[in-house]
Design a protein around this motif. Sequence first.
Motif, PDB file in Angstrom:
ATOM      1  N   VAL A 176       0.857  -1.184   0.000  1.00  0.00           N
ATOM      2  CA  VAL A 176       0.000   0.000   0.000  1.00  0.00           C
ATOM      3  C   VAL A 176       0.895   1.235   0.000  1.00  0.00           C
ATOM      4  CG1 VAL A 176      -1.767   1.296   1.259  1.00  0.00           C
ATOM      5  CG2 VAL A 176      -1.826  -1.210   1.232  1.00  0.00           C
ATOM      6  N   VAL A 177       0.710   2.128  -0.947  1.00  0.00           N
ATOM      7  CA  VAL A 177       1.588   3.286  -1.065  1.00  0.00           C
ATOM      8  C   VAL A 177       1.340   4.275   0.075  1.00  0.00           C
ATOM      9  CG1 VAL A 177       1.750   3.090  -3.569  1.00  0.00           C
ATOM     10  CG2 VAL A 177      -0.032   4.531  -2.559  1.00  0.00           C
ATOM     11  N   PHE A 178       2.383   5.016   0.411  1.00  0.00           N
ATOM     12  CA  PHE A 178       2.266   6.090   1.399  1.00  0.00           C
ATOM     13  C   PHE A 178       1.657   7.318   0.729  1.00  0.00           C
ATOM     14  CE2 PHE A 178       5.920   3.548   2.798  1.00  0.00           C
ATOM     15  CZ  PHE A 178       5.564   3.280   4.120  1.00  0.00           C
ATOM     16  N   ASN A 179       0.873   8.072   1.504  1.00  0.00           N
ATOM     17  CA  ASN A 179       0.368   9.314   0.934  1.00  0.00           C
ATOM     18  C   ASN A 179       1.454  10.389   1.010  1.00  0.00           C
ATOM     19  OD1 ASN A 179       0.238  10.680   3.499  1.00  0.00           O
ATOM     20  ND2 ASN A 179      -1.731   9.701   3.906  1.00  0.00           N
ATOM     21  N   LYS A 180       1.176  11.528   0.405  1.00  0.00           N
ATOM     22  CA  LYS A 180       2.187  12.595   0.302  1.00  0.00           C
ATOM     23  C   LYS A 180       2.656  13.068   1.669  1.00  0.00           C
ATOM     24  CE  LYS A 180       4.372  15.944  -2.045  1.00  0.00           C
ATOM     25  NZ  LYS A 180       4.879  16.813  -0.975  1.00  0.00           N
ATOM     26  N   VAL A 181       1.752  13.219   2.613  1.00  0.00           N
ATOM     27  CA  VAL A 181       2.119  13.685   3.953  1.00  0.00           C
ATOM     28  C   VAL A 181       3.026  12.671   4.636  1.00  0.00           C
ATOM     29  CG1 VAL A 181       1.261  14.262   6.257  1.00  0.00           C
ATOM     30  CG2 VAL A 181       0.038  15.076   4.231  1.00  0.00           C
ATOM     31  N   GLU A 182       2.656  11.391   4.547  1.00  0.00           N
ATOM     32  CA  GLU A 182       3.463  10.336   5.167  1.00  0.00           C
ATOM     33  C   GLU A 182       4.869  10.295   4.582  1.00  0.00           C
ATOM     34  OE1 GLU A 182       0.036   7.017   6.283  1.00  0.00           O
ATOM     35  OE2 GLU A 182       0.814   7.128   4.230  1.00  0.00           O
ATOM     36  N   ILE A 183       4.962  10.318   3.279  1.00  0.00           N
ATOM     37  CA  ILE A 183       6.275  10.282   2.618  1.00  0.00           C
ATOM     38  C   ILE A 183       7.143  11.446   3.073  1.00  0.00           C
ATOM     39  CG2 ILE A 183       7.376  10.793   0.397  1.00  0.00           C
ATOM     40  CD1 ILE A 183       6.879   7.944   0.510  1.00  0.00           C
ATOM     41  N   ASP A 184       6.568  12.635   3.106  1.00  0.00           N
ATOM     42  CA  ASP A 184       7.337  13.821   3.490  1.00  0.00           C
ATOM     43  C   ASP A 184       7.830  13.725   4.934  1.00  0.00           C
ATOM     44  OD1 ASP A 184       6.974  14.873   1.001  1.00  0.00           O
ATOM     45  OD2 ASP A 184       5.383  16.279   1.578  1.00  0.00           O
ATOM     46  N   VAL A 185       6.963  13.294   5.835  1.00  0.00           N
ATOM     47  CA  VAL A 185       7.334  13.181   7.253  1.00  0.00           C
ATOM     48  C   VAL A 185       8.395  12.112   7.452  1.00  0.00           C
ATOM     49  CG1 VAL A 185       6.515  12.508   9.552  1.00  0.00           C
ATOM     50  CG2 VAL A 185       5.142  14.058   8.138  1.00  0.00           C
ATOM     51  N   TYR A 186       8.164  10.937   6.879  1.00  0.00           N
ATOM     52  CA  TYR A 186       9.105   9.826   7.073  1.00  0.00           C
ATOM     53  C   TYR A 186      10.468  10.123   6.442  1.00  0.00           C
ATOM     54  CZ  TYR A 186       4.741   7.280   8.067  1.00  0.00           C
ATOM     55  OH  TYR A 186       3.528   6.871   8.576  1.00  0.00           O
ATOM     56  N   ASN A 187      10.457  10.702   5.253  1.00  0.00           N
ATOM     57  CA  ASN A 187      11.717  11.046   4.590  1.00  0.00           C
ATOM     58  C   ASN A 187      12.501  12.079   5.401  1.00  0.00           C
ATOM     59  OD1 ASN A 187      11.771   9.372   2.339  1.00  0.00           O
ATOM     60  ND2 ASN A 187      10.571  10.783   1.078  1.00  0.00           N
ATOM     61  N   SER A 188      11.796  13.056   5.954  1.00  0.00           N
ATOM     62  CA  SER A 188      12.457  14.087   6.754  1.00  0.00           C
ATOM     63  C   SER A 188      13.106  13.489   7.997  1.00  0.00           C
ATOM     64  CB  SER A 188      11.442  15.158   7.151  1.00  0.00           C
ATOM     65  OG  SER A 188      12.062  16.145   7.949  1.00  0.00           O
ATOM     66  N   LEU A 189      12.397  12.594   8.668  1.00  0.00           N
ATOM     67  CA  LEU A 189      12.949  11.931   9.852  1.00  0.00           C
ATOM     68  C   LEU A 189      14.174  11.095   9.485  1.00  0.00           C
ATOM     69  CD1 LEU A 189       9.596  10.790  11.505  1.00  0.00           C
ATOM     70  CD2 LEU A 189      11.263  12.331  12.550  1.00  0.00           C
ATOM     71  N   PHE A 190      14.074  10.362   8.387  1.00  0.00           N
ATOM     72  CA  PHE A 190      15.179   9.500   7.976  1.00  0.00           C
ATOM     73  C   PHE A 190      16.393  10.319   7.567  1.00  0.00           C
ATOM     74  CE2 PHE A 190      17.401   6.744   4.860  1.00  0.00           C
ATOM     75  CZ  PHE A 190      17.660   5.670   5.695  1.00  0.00           C
ATOM     76  N   TYR A 191      16.165  11.414   6.879  1.00  0.00           N
ATOM     77  CA  TYR A 191      17.271  12.281   6.485  1.00  0.00           C
ATOM     78  C   TYR A 191      17.991  12.831   7.721  1.00  0.00           C
ATOM     79  CZ  TYR A 191      19.698  16.422   4.808  1.00  0.00           C
ATOM     80  OH  TYR A 191      20.660  17.369   4.561  1.00  0.00           O
ATOM     81  N   ASP A 192      17.231  13.257   8.720  1.00  0.00           N
ATOM     82  CA  ASP A 192      17.832  13.750   9.962  1.00  0.00           C
ATOM     83  C   ASP A 192      18.678  12.662  10.619  1.00  0.00           C
ATOM     84  OD1 ASP A 192      16.575  16.123   9.541  1.00  0.00           O
ATOM     85  OD2 ASP A 192      15.088  15.903  11.132  1.00  0.00           O
TER      86      ASP A 192
END
Length: 444
Positions: A176-192
């Motif tokens: 099941v794909v992530f929605n835009k908000v989820e992708i943005d939040v998760y990517n930001s956390l992972f980048y940090d």
Amino acid sequence: MLYLKRKIDDFLKDWKNNDDRNPLIVKGARQIGKTESIRNFANKNYKNVIEINFAEEPKYKKITEDGYGAKDIIKNISRLDQNKIFEENNTLIFFDEIQDFPEISTSFKFFKQDGRFDVICSGSLLGVNYQRIESISVGYKQDYVMRSMDFEEFLWAKGYDNKFTDEILDKMINCVVFNKVEIDVYNSLFYDFCILGGMPEVIKNYIKKETFENTFNLQQQLISDYKEDIRKYADGVDQTRILNVFNHIPVQLAKENKKFQISKVSSGAKFKDYRGCIEWIIDAGIVNACYCLSFPELPIKGNIDIDKYKLYFADIGLLIACLDEESQNDLRINKNLGTYKGALYENIAADSLVKQGYNLCYYKRDDSRLEQDFFVRTASNLVPVEVKASNGKAKTLTTLIESDKYPDIKWGIKFINGNIGYANNIYSFPYFCLFLLKRFLKEK
């Protein structure tokens, strides 16, 4: 004092609940949080905690002068410090920095037989002298290998609970794909997390200040501390050779061919002169080795060429601290994890795989450009894993899956800067899903 929840916390609870528990040795590189986690557990579960640090208090090396029996050691500890209280069945003896006094492991058998007191030991660079400890305490100890914080522990530090992790895993399993908000939040956390790495003091600093202030200085200090350990614990000429290997890891990871080459470390360097140095730095927990498969088939362990390998830092933050200034700026300002020719992506993946309990291996066919980053396995399949710096086609992955030459490979996984997907027997997941790979394979 801020305490960061760690995965060892649950292990320590289970250890204490085992009525037949052996003395415990917590192994791992320096400054990954071993001492703090043990203290946190001890203070919550014992009325009395006897902590002895052999590096800071060398006088305690004399506690075995009358023998290794529990009674003799306890008597000598109390002689050196009359304020230490030994209450039967409610006291933990915590021997820290036992790399400075590995002989204490001889006492494990006697503490086990005595049964009145629990014993936990901890130390850095234990792997360097671990054969010695193993030989004198076999059957009377339990080992736990602790590493720097993984992405899940970072999420806990940020206030996310297990429900958050379960939601990500559920999407992976059901495609099941992530929605835009989820992708943005998760990517930001992972980048940090990628910028910080998993060293507890670095993450604590980030949590307290809610900024990256002083992050690089803390990482640089950790690098200096590791080099100081090499000077302190390595013998003679090996110090220089080990430091040469350590300093060349980021240099060689930046090359297209990331296989570690001794000839590049020093003029005239020969493999036979450096093999022990490389084993030392691996045993110290500073780096992880990824060995080349002779052929991509099962079983993995009997199919490894120990003379061909890549070396990755055991914590991504250490590699970040070693980057040149231009790469540092590219990473922090432009959020470009693709800098350093994919080395960051590979090191992030290697770090995550090892923390999930995997041994690292890759494959490079000599007569072609076919090269696969990593492999894991299920009960019946060898599963190639690719970490893509871009979202292009995974040619090697496709070849391994579709060719009849590799019967143990039926499907594969790639981690990308994108969303969840499945096509041509290849699962695609965002980078932040790396830490759930083992759980995904178990469910599938």
